[in-house]
Design a protein around this motif. Structure first.
Motif, mmCIF file in Angstrom:
data_model
loop_
_atom_site.group_PDB
_atom_site.id
_atom_site.type_symbol
_atom_site.label_atom_id
_atom_site.label_comp_id
_atom_site.label_asym_id
_atom_site.label_seq_id
_atom_site.Cartn_x
_atom_site.Cartn_y
_atom_site.Cartn_z
ATOM 1 N N LEU A 91 48.088 36.553 34.813
ATOM 2 C CA LEU A 91 47.294 36.106 35.579
ATOM 3 C C LEU A 91 47.638 36.426 37.130
ATOM 4 O O LEU A 91 48.774 35.619 37.449
ATOM 5 N N LEU A 92 46.854 36.975 37.687
ATOM 6 C CA LEU A 92 47.187 37.107 39.345
ATOM 7 C C LEU A 92 46.181 36.642 40.184
ATOM 8 O O LEU A 92 44.917 36.717 39.747
ATOM 9 N N MET A 93 46.514 35.872 41.223
ATOM 10 C CA MET A 93 45.446 35.223 41.816
ATOM 11 C C MET A 93 45.781 35.362 43.534
ATOM 12 O O MET A 93 46.790 35.546 43.718
ATOM 13 N N ILE A 94 44.723 35.491 44.234
ATOM 14 C CA ILE A 94 44.645 35.669 45.612
ATOM 15 C C ILE A 94 43.773 34.371 46.140
ATOM 16 O O ILE A 94 42.566 34.358 45.884
ATOM 17 N N VAL A 95 44.292 33.479 46.882
ATOM 18 C CA VAL A 95 43.500 32.199 47.340
ATOM 19 C C VAL A 95 43.534 32.347 48.901
ATOM 20 O O VAL A 95 44.657 32.238 49.436
ATOM 21 N N ALA A 96 42.336 32.108 49.300
ATOM 22 C CA ALA A 96 42.423 31.729 50.666
ATOM 23 C C ALA A 96 42.498 30.215 50.886
ATOM 24 O O ALA A 96 41.611 29.421 50.234
#
Length: 281
Positions: free
Chosen positions: A204-209
Motif C-alpha cells: 500500500l502506497l499513499m500520498i496524503v495532503a
C-alpha cells in the motif's frame, strides 16, 4: 467579482441540495485541474508536485515494489509518477474520481490529437529516474501496460462497482479518500472499502495532503477533508497494516495558499501480514 459570486452560488447549492460527490461531478474539470497543478513549471509544481513525485518515482524505479498488477486511485490527470512502474508490473489499472476524467485519460493513452499534454511532468519524472532522453519512450511503454481506466467511489464496499477486479499486488492512493468524504468517520469506512482491492501481503502506497481543507480548480473551491499524518497512520494500524516508511515534506512555498491550503505532503509505504510484493524478501 464574478468568481466571488460564482463561489457563493456554488456554496449555497452544495449546502442545500447536493452531496459532495454530486458537487464534484458537476463542477470538476480535469483539464483545468491539470493546468493548475501539473501542466507547467511553476512554484507550486516545484514545491508540491515534486514532493509527490520524488518518493513514488524512487520507489518504483528501485524495483523494490513489483508484481503482476497495480491499481492507482487518484483525483485527476496526474499519474505520471507511474511511468517507472511500467518496468515492474505487467498490468496497471488507472482509476479516477470523475466520469469526465475517463475520456481524457483514454484519449491520452491512444495518443490522439487534442489529448492533454503531459510532456512537462513526463520530462520531470524521466529526469528523476536519470534518463531524461527517454521521456517519450517511457510514456509509450506505460501506455502498453494500462489495461483498465475506471471510475471509483470510495463509499462503496467495492469502490470499482460494477467492475470486479482481482486483488492487486500494489495499491496507490493519491488524495482519493480526502476528496470524496466529509468526516473522519466516513474516511475510516472508505479506507476499509479501498483496502479490499489489495491482496493479502500486498503493498500500500499513499500520498496524503496534510491539513488541507480546500483546493481550487479555476474559480471553484472544492472541499478536502482536513487530516494529519497521525490520523492516517492510526487508521492503517487499526486495519492491521504495518508502516514500512513515512516521509513528510513540509510546505516550503509561502504563496499560493489561495490555491490549496495544505501544510505538507506525506508519503506512506505500508503492508499487511507479509512482504510478498517486495522483490528482496
Amino acid at each position: 467579482m464574478g468568481s466571488v459570486l460564482c463561489a457563493n452560488v456554488i456554496q449555497e447549492e452544495m449546502a442545500s441540495n447536493s452531496t459532495l460527490n454530486d458537487f464534484f461531478e458537476k463542477y470538476f474539470d480535469p483539464r483545468k485541474m491539470m493546468q493548475s497543478y501539473t501542466a507547467n513549471e511553476s512554484s507550486f509544481f516545484d514545491d508540491t508536485i515534486l514532493q509527490l513525485f520524488r518518493p513514488l518515482v524512487k520507489t518504483f524505479s528501485s524495483g523494490g515494489v513489483q508484481g503482476e498488477t497495480l491499481i492507482d486511485m487518484s483525483a485527476g490527470l496526474y499519474f505520471q509518477y507511474l511511468f517507472p512502474a511500467s518496468e515492474h508490473f505487467k498490468e496497471i489499472t488507472i482509476t479516477v474520481s470523475s466520469d469526465k476524467t475517463i475520456p481524457e485519460v483514454e484519449k491520452w493513452l491512444r495518443d490522439e490529437p487534442g489529448a492533454v499534454d503531459m510532456s512537462y511532468a513526463a520530462k520531470v519524472v524521466a529526469e528523476l529516474q536519470g534518463n531524461l532522453e527517454n521521456w517519450i519512450e517511457n510514456q509509450n511503454i506505460f501506455r502498453t501496460k494500462v489495461k483498465n481506466v475506471l471510475k471509483y467511489d470510495v463509499r462503496r464496499c467495492n469502490p470499482l462497482y460494477p467492475v470486479v477486479l482481482p486483488q492487486a499486488d500494489c495499491l496507490l492512493l493519491t488524495h482519493c479518500l480526502e476528496c470524496q468524504v466529509t468526516s473522519t468517520e466516513s474516511y475510516s469506512s472508505a479506507l476499509k472499502n479501498v483496502l479490499t482491492l489489495l491482496k493479502p501481503g500486498g503493498c500500500l502506497l499513499m500520498i496524503v495532503a496534510i491539513e488541507e481543507s480546500f483546493y481550487m480548480i479555476g474559480d471553484i473551491k472544492f472541499p478536502h477533508l482536513c487530516i494529519d499524518v497521525g490520523f492516517v497512520t492510526k487508521e492503517l494500524t487499526d486495519n492491521q497494516y504495518v508502516i514500512d516508511e513515512i516521509q513528510v515534506f513540509p510546505r516550503t512555498i509561502c504563496s499560493l495558499y489561495d490555491l490549496a491550503d495544505y501544510t505538507g505532503i506525506a508519503f506512506i509505504n505500508a503492508h499487511k501480514e507479509t512482504h510478498d510484493c517486495y522483490s528482496n524478501k
